[in-house]
Motif scaffolding. Sequence first.
Motif, PDB file in Angstrom:
ATOM      1  N   GLU A  22       0.820  -1.204   0.000  1.00  0.00           N
ATOM      2  CA  GLU A  22       0.000   0.000   0.000  1.00  0.00           C
ATOM      3  C   GLU A  22       0.858   1.260   0.000  1.00  0.00           C
ATOM      4  OE1 GLU A  22      -2.646  -0.140   3.299  1.00  0.00           O
ATOM      5  OE2 GLU A  22      -3.544  -2.062   2.732  1.00  0.00           O
ATOM      6  N   ILE A  23       2.044   1.177   0.613  1.00  0.00           N
ATOM      7  CA  ILE A  23       2.909   2.356   0.747  1.00  0.00           C
ATOM      8  C   ILE A  23       3.688   2.646  -0.530  1.00  0.00           C
ATOM      9  CG2 ILE A  23       4.915   3.300   1.967  1.00  0.00           C
ATOM     10  CD1 ILE A  23       4.006   1.710   4.413  1.00  0.00           C
ATOM     11  N   ILE A  24       4.274   1.607  -1.138  1.00  0.00           N
ATOM     12  CA  ILE A  24       5.172   1.804  -2.286  1.00  0.00           C
ATOM     13  C   ILE A  24       4.495   2.527  -3.446  1.00  0.00           C
ATOM     14  CG2 ILE A  24       6.544   0.598  -4.040  1.00  0.00           C
ATOM     15  CD1 ILE A  24       7.238  -1.482  -1.891  1.00  0.00           C
ATOM     16  N   PRO A  25       3.229   2.199  -3.807  1.00  0.00           N
ATOM     17  CA  PRO A  25       2.601   2.933  -4.917  1.00  0.00           C
ATOM     18  C   PRO A  25       2.488   4.432  -4.688  1.00  0.00           C
ATOM     19  CG  PRO A  25       1.396   0.915  -4.475  1.00  0.00           C
ATOM     20  CD  PRO A  25       2.381   1.070  -3.373  1.00  0.00           C
ATOM     21  N   LEU A  26       2.533   4.876  -3.450  1.00  0.00           N
ATOM     22  CA  LEU A  26       2.462   6.306  -3.155  1.00  0.00           C
ATOM     23  C   LEU A  26       3.791   7.000  -3.381  1.00  0.00           C
ATOM     24  CD1 LEU A  26       0.428   6.115   0.203  1.00  0.00           C
ATOM     25  CD2 LEU A  26      -0.461   6.485  -2.116  1.00  0.00           C
ATOM     26  N   GLN A  27       4.860   6.194  -3.579  1.00  0.00           N
ATOM     27  CA  GLN A  27       6.198   6.764  -3.675  1.00  0.00           C
ATOM     28  C   GLN A  27       6.836   6.595  -5.052  1.00  0.00           C
ATOM     29  OE1 GLN A  27       8.092   4.628  -0.473  1.00  0.00           O
ATOM     30  NE2 GLN A  27       7.340   6.045   1.100  1.00  0.00           N
ATOM     31  N   THR A  28       6.110   6.020  -5.994  1.00  0.00           N
ATOM     32  CA  THR A  28       6.660   5.818  -7.337  1.00  0.00           C
ATOM     33  C   THR A  28       5.560   5.894  -8.393  1.00  0.00           C
ATOM     34  OG1 THR A  28       7.936   4.307  -8.745  1.00  0.00           O
ATOM     35  CG2 THR A  28       6.415   3.313  -7.172  1.00  0.00           C
ATOM     36  N   ASN A  29       5.956   6.303  -9.601  1.00  0.00           N
ATOM     37  CA  ASN A  29       5.043   6.314 -10.739  1.00  0.00           C
ATOM     38  C   ASN A  29       5.469   5.322 -11.808  1.00  0.00           C
ATOM     39  OD1 ASN A  29       3.345   8.429  -9.749  1.00  0.00           O
ATOM     40  ND2 ASN A  29       4.921   9.925 -10.309  1.00  0.00           N
ATOM     41  N   LYS A  51       4.104  -4.955 -10.587  1.00  0.00           N
ATOM     42  CA  LYS A  51       4.689  -6.014  -9.756  1.00  0.00           C
ATOM     43  C   LYS A  51       4.162  -5.946  -8.326  1.00  0.00           C
ATOM     44  CE  LYS A  51       8.928  -6.525 -12.474  1.00  0.00           C
ATOM     45  NZ  LYS A  51      10.387  -6.351 -12.515  1.00  0.00           N
ATOM     46  N   ILE A  52       4.019  -4.734  -7.821  1.00  0.00           N
ATOM     47  CA  ILE A  52       3.475  -4.559  -6.471  1.00  0.00           C
ATOM     48  C   ILE A  52       2.041  -5.074  -6.399  1.00  0.00           C
ATOM     49  CG2 ILE A  52       2.716  -2.841  -4.778  1.00  0.00           C
ATOM     50  CD1 ILE A  52       5.703  -3.413  -4.710  1.00  0.00           C
ATOM     51  N   GLU A  53       1.276  -4.832  -7.471  1.00  0.00           N
ATOM     52  CA  GLU A  53      -0.105  -5.314  -7.503  1.00  0.00           C
ATOM     53  C   GLU A  53      -0.152  -6.839  -7.458  1.00  0.00           C
ATOM     54  OE1 GLU A  53      -4.125  -5.029 -10.302  1.00  0.00           O
ATOM     55  OE2 GLU A  53      -2.294  -3.969 -10.881  1.00  0.00           O
ATOM     56  N   VAL A  54       0.757  -7.485  -8.194  1.00  0.00           N
ATOM     57  CA  VAL A  54       0.829  -8.959  -8.177  1.00  0.00           C
ATOM     58  C   VAL A  54       1.205  -9.455  -6.783  1.00  0.00           C
ATOM     59  CG1 VAL A  54       2.065 -10.973  -9.056  1.00  0.00           C
ATOM     60  CG2 VAL A  54       1.362  -9.154 -10.626  1.00  0.00           C
TER      61      VAL A  54
END
Length: 253
Positions: free
Chosen positions: A62-69, A76-79
């Motif tokens: 949940e955190i990583i998508p807020l820090q990268t585009n 990969k994070i979604e998987v």
Amino acid sequence: MPLKMNKNNYFGAFTESFDIMREELARARKGEYEANKSKKELVAELSHDIKTPVATIKAMCEIIPLQTNDEMVLQKIEVIGRKADVIDALITDMFHATLEDLKMLKVNPCEEMSTIILPMINQMDYFGRIHIHGECPQCLIYADKLRLNQVIDNIINNSYKYADTDIDVYFSNISENDKDNIMLTIRDHGKGVPEEDMPLITEKFYRGSNSGRFDGSGLGLYLSQIFMQQMEGGFNYYNDDGFVVEIVIKKVS
């Protein structure tokens, strides 16, 4: 039942053989029961232990998508997040199947330094929202390090899940029944637990009326209370501008 026998009788040796067989069968049945019980305890223990790191993985997803585009990273994070959900569901099913037959998981308290407590809290601060007040008293405590870690993880994860606010942690010394203990107070600033649910939230598999869309097994607070009782400590909770949990940790005198 033991068989009465008379060795001078023609059937004495025959009867004695049956009695020996009875004793061997009794020993075999007891051994089988202990082996099955140990297997169930191991599965339940591992299931519960695995749930905590899986929760951390899901939180990081949940955190990583807020820090990268970066689109590739996001895919990969979604998987990873979806697979973590699958693992969590499988572990929950396995945990329920084994815990139904068990009174509780094993707790093996011993003398530990109180310095083990602070790292347990800090490792849960992956959102940077935990604020620690006061210093942990330097002393020996009577605790099972693994189980105490699980208790702290359960409480903080619940605050992240249901309150989604900053979390305050307080250290203090208390005296009960002429014995000194450490009080660890964990407070969030959410809506708290509905009053009608308060008497039941430490019951096995009970989930409050505010659980709604949040996943969970209804075992976190149930196990936390049991673990603290087995460590001769205490576990208290109440609403006070948020949900508050007090963990009483026994000092070694």
